[in-house]
Design a protein around this motif. Structure first.
Motif, short mmCIF file in Angstrom:
data_model
loop_
_atom_site.label_atom_id
_atom_site.label_comp_id
_atom_site.label_asym_id
_atom_site.label_seq_id
_atom_site.Cartn_x
_atom_site.Cartn_y
_atom_site.Cartn_z
N UNK A 1 0.82 -1.22 0.00
CA UNK A 1 0.00 0.00 0.00
C UNK A 1 0.85 1.27 0.00
N UNK A 2 2.09 1.18 0.46
CA UNK A 2 2.98 2.34 0.52
C UNK A 2 3.58 2.70 -0.83
N UNK A 3 3.39 1.85 -1.83
CA UNK A 3 3.99 2.04 -3.14
C UNK A 3 2.97 2.56 -4.16
N UNK A 4 3.43 3.40 -5.08
CA UNK A 4 2.59 3.83 -6.19
C UNK A 4 2.58 2.73 -7.24
N UNK A 5 1.60 2.78 -8.11
CA UNK A 5 1.55 1.82 -9.21
C UNK A 5 2.77 2.03 -10.10
N UNK B 1 11.94 6.44 -3.44
CA UNK B 1 10.71 7.21 -3.35
C UNK B 1 10.09 7.01 -1.98
N UNK B 2 9.56 8.11 -1.43
CA UNK B 2 8.84 8.02 -0.17
C UNK B 2 7.51 7.33 -0.38
N UNK B 3 6.77 7.08 0.72
CA UNK B 3 5.46 6.43 0.62
C UNK B 3 4.53 7.17 -0.33
N UNK C 1 2.83 12.57 -7.89
CA UNK C 1 3.85 11.72 -8.52
C UNK C 1 4.90 11.36 -7.47
N UNK C 2 5.46 10.15 -7.54
CA UNK C 2 6.50 9.78 -6.59
C UNK C 2 7.76 10.63 -6.79
N UNK D 1 26.37 -2.76 -9.78
CA UNK D 1 26.71 -2.30 -11.12
C UNK D 1 26.40 -0.81 -11.23
N UNK D 2 26.92 -0.20 -12.27
CA UNK D 2 26.73 1.24 -12.49
C UNK D 2 25.86 1.44 -13.71
N UNK D 3 24.83 2.28 -13.54
CA UNK D 3 23.80 2.46 -14.56
C UNK D 3 23.36 3.92 -14.64
N UNK D 4 22.53 4.21 -15.61
CA UNK D 4 21.84 5.49 -15.67
C UNK D 4 20.45 5.30 -15.09
N UNK D 5 20.02 6.20 -14.25
CA UNK D 5 18.67 6.18 -13.68
C UNK D 5 17.99 7.51 -13.99
N UNK D 6 16.67 7.59 -13.87
CA UNK D 6 15.99 8.86 -14.10
C UNK D 6 16.57 9.97 -13.22
N UNK D 7 16.46 11.19 -13.69
CA UNK D 7 17.02 12.36 -13.01
C UNK D 7 16.67 12.37 -11.52
N UNK D 8 17.67 12.62 -10.69
CA UNK D 8 17.49 12.74 -9.25
C UNK D 8 17.65 11.44 -8.49
N UNK D 9 17.62 10.31 -9.18
CA UNK D 9 17.76 9.01 -8.51
C UNK D 9 19.22 8.56 -8.54
N UNK D 10 19.72 8.10 -7.40
CA UNK D 10 21.12 7.71 -7.27
C UNK D 10 21.33 6.21 -7.13
#
Length: 137
Positions: free
Chosen positions: A13-17, A40-42, A48-49, A118-127
């Motif tokens: 329940x704490x997660x968005x779809x 992402x927070x709850x 938006x998350x 591993x090292x990857x690209x994630x959406x902006x702001x995510x580390x």
């Protein structure tokens, strides 16, 4: 003929779809695969998350809590996890990630699981993104 084992989608329940056609976790028999979780927070209805903060510490701790939520929703715990995969956006974060990871699991008698980073690209702001594989029973 053998009976087919049911596959069950897991979404706390704490997660968005999820933004695409996948689940936060899938349980089939005694296997629970937790999809990649981020910091992402709850979930807040209608919003938006967003990441819990800009630092690796904030995001890693929230990400581990998010993985834990999916594990618990699927009837598992960190004790059931056999594999953890960590995806970082910056090679310079590896040492700090290990410190945070060790602190989070300080109460466990043994390492929580095998691990790959591993090292990857994630959406902006995510580390950081983390997924896990658990075997129940």
């Amino acid at each position: 003929m053998t009976e087919k084992i049911q596959k069950t989608a897991i979404t706390p329940a704490t997660h968005t779809a999820p933004p695409a056609k996948f689940s936060h976790g899938v349980k089939k028999g005694n296997i629970l695969q937790v999809a990649g979780q981020v910091g992402f927070g709850p979930a807040v209805p209608g919003q938006a998350p967003t990441p819990v903060g800009p630092t690796l510490r904030e995001q890693t701790l929230q990400t581990l809590r998010n993985v834990q939520s999916v594990l618990e929703e699927g009837g598992a715990s960190w004790e059931d996890v056999v594999m953890v995969r960590i995806y970082l956006t910056d090679t310079g974060h590896f040492a700090e990630l290990n410190e945070i990871y060790n602190e989070f699991f300080a109460d466990l008698k043994e390492a929580p699981a095998a691990r790959t980073t591993v090292y990857v690209g994630l959406p902006a702001g995510l580390l950081v993104e983390i997924d896990a594989l658990a075997v129940l029973g």
